[in-house]
Design an enzyme around this catalytic site. Structure first.
Site, PDB file in Angstrom:
ATOM      1  N   ASP A 236       0.849  -1.189   0.000  1.00  0.00           N
ATOM      2  CA  ASP A 236       0.000   0.000   0.000  1.00  0.00           C
ATOM      3  C   ASP A 236       0.888   1.244   0.000  1.00  0.00           C
ATOM      4  O   ASP A 236       1.872   1.317   0.745  1.00  0.00           O
ATOM      5  CB  ASP A 236      -0.905  -0.005   1.235  1.00  0.00           C
ATOM      6  CG  ASP A 236      -1.937   1.103   1.188  1.00  0.00           C
ATOM      7  OD1 ASP A 236      -3.036   0.842   0.668  1.00  0.00           O
ATOM      8  OD2 ASP A 236      -1.636   2.211   1.668  1.00  0.00           O
ATOM      9  N   ILE A 237       0.552   2.209  -0.858  1.00  0.00           N
ATOM     10  CA  ILE A 237       1.323   3.460  -0.913  1.00  0.00           C
ATOM     11  C   ILE A 237       0.987   4.306   0.306  1.00  0.00           C
ATOM     12  O   ILE A 237      -0.194   4.561   0.600  1.00  0.00           O
ATOM     13  CB  ILE A 237       1.009   4.239  -2.201  1.00  0.00           C
ATOM     14  CG1 ILE A 237       1.340   3.386  -3.434  1.00  0.00           C
ATOM     15  CG2 ILE A 237       1.780   5.552  -2.241  1.00  0.00           C
ATOM     16  CD1 ILE A 237       0.945   4.032  -4.751  1.00  0.00           C
TER      17      ILE A 237
ATOM     18  N   GLU B  65      -4.753   2.224  -4.282  1.00  0.00           N
ATOM     19  CA  GLU B  65      -3.289   2.234  -4.165  1.00  0.00           C
ATOM     20  C   GLU B  65      -2.742   0.918  -3.631  1.00  0.00           C
ATOM     21  O   GLU B  65      -1.599   0.851  -3.193  1.00  0.00           O
ATOM     22  CB  GLU B  65      -2.851   3.391  -3.253  1.00  0.00           C
ATOM     23  CG  GLU B  65      -3.246   3.259  -1.794  1.00  0.00           C
ATOM     24  CD  GLU B  65      -4.611   3.854  -1.482  1.00  0.00           C
ATOM     25  OE1 GLU B  65      -4.820   4.269  -0.335  1.00  0.00           O
ATOM     26  OE2 GLU B  65      -5.459   3.903  -2.389  1.00  0.00           O
TER      27      GLU B  65
END
Length: 303
Positions: free
Chosen positions: A182-183, A225
């Site tokens: 996950d960003i 994301e």
């Protein structure tokens, strides 16, 4: 492969006459042409054919008219085509019409060189169109399992691949690990720079992930994301080392928006796991990475 007694009674054949013989063995040349130009292209394209008119030779050589419905499917890895044949009414009238049509087609096929050339050209065109349709279907299938923005596999493909890996584990106990990536603070990227730049960040991350995996690994975008990786033959210790290399690659990359980092959650498949449980474990590990400051990796076994 098989034929029922109703068809045998109508046609006057025994099972030994037909079983293991090609279906076309009881067709005239004209009907073979009809069969090749209609049945095969449609069964390959659609998986089924409905109400195709065909005439078959009985044991005495008489042409018996039928309506044919076909269905293609696989059973234990073998492609099978089921054909349901319904005998036409007004048998004598149909036989006269079909005999006339057969004679005309056979005369054109065997006696007229120009007609033969035209028929051969027609076959070539049909084969070309059939291949084009198959290529188009292949492209459509690829699009159905591809994320439009990043070009990675999508969630549908990932779920199928995960099921394959679990099945392989059940057969030969081949281990595999699962990453959820996950960003960090991606909402801030979109809010500050706008969604077009946010999309570029997603595309760049997809490129980094693809460049840091092996040929046997699978990378997919879950949505938003979040990305996911399936890494065959990777135990817990090796999966952590590889994940750390991946995290550092993202941290050290050049980004238009400044620093971009990712948090990673890892789970390694065990005999007690299912597709849902290993996903949940990786997600819990990802949550721990974020709770503990982000830009880090966590294996579920460390919790």
């Amino acid at each position: 492969m098989d034929v029922n007694h109703t068809f045998l009674d109508i046609m006057g054949y025994s099972r030994e006459d037909l079983v293991q013989q090609h279906f076309e063995s009881i067709m005239s040349t004209a009907n073979k042409l009809i069969f090749h130009t209609y049945f095969y292209p449609f069964i390959n394209l659609n998986g089924h054919v409905e109400e195709m008119f065909i005439s078959l030779r009985d044991r005495k050589g008489l042409a018996i008219p039928f309506l044919l419905n076909g269905r293609r499917f696989e059973k234990e890895g073998v492609e099978i085509i089921d054909c349901i044949l319904m005998q036409m009414g007004k048998r004598i009238d149909y036989e006269v019409e079909i005999r006339t049509a057969k004679r005309q087609i056979e005369e054109a096929y065997w006696e007229k060189d120009q007609a033969l050339e035209e028929l051969q050209q027609l076959h070539a065109e049909i084969e070309q169109k059939q291949q084009e349709l198959m290529d188009l279907n292949a492209d459509l299938l690829k699009l159905s399992v591809t994320d439009k923005l990043t070009g990675l596999n999508n969630r549908r493909f990932f779920e199928d691949k995960l099921a394959e890996q679990i099945a392989l584990y059940g057969k030969i106990q081949q281990p595999f690990s699962l990453y959820i990536i996950d960003i960090d603070h991606f909402k801030k990227v979109n809010d500050t720079w706008g969604h077009p730049i946010g999309d570029l960040v997603l595309v760049r991350l997809a490129e980094i992930l693809q460049s840091h995996v092996r040929s046997e690994d699978m990378v997919a975008r879950l949505g938003g994301e979040e990305f996911v990786l399936i890494l065959p033959n990777l135990d817990a210790a090796e999966s952590k080392r590889r994940a750390e290399d991946l995290r550092l690659a993202v941290e050290r990359a050049t980004w238009e928006t400044g620093d971009i980092t990712v948090s990673i959650g890892i789970a390694t498949y065990s005999p007690m796991d299912s597709d849902a449980s290993i996903l949940k474990k990786a997600d819990l590990a990802l949550y721990a990475s974020k709770e503990n400051g982000r830009n880090r990796i966590t294996h579920i076994m460390d919790l």
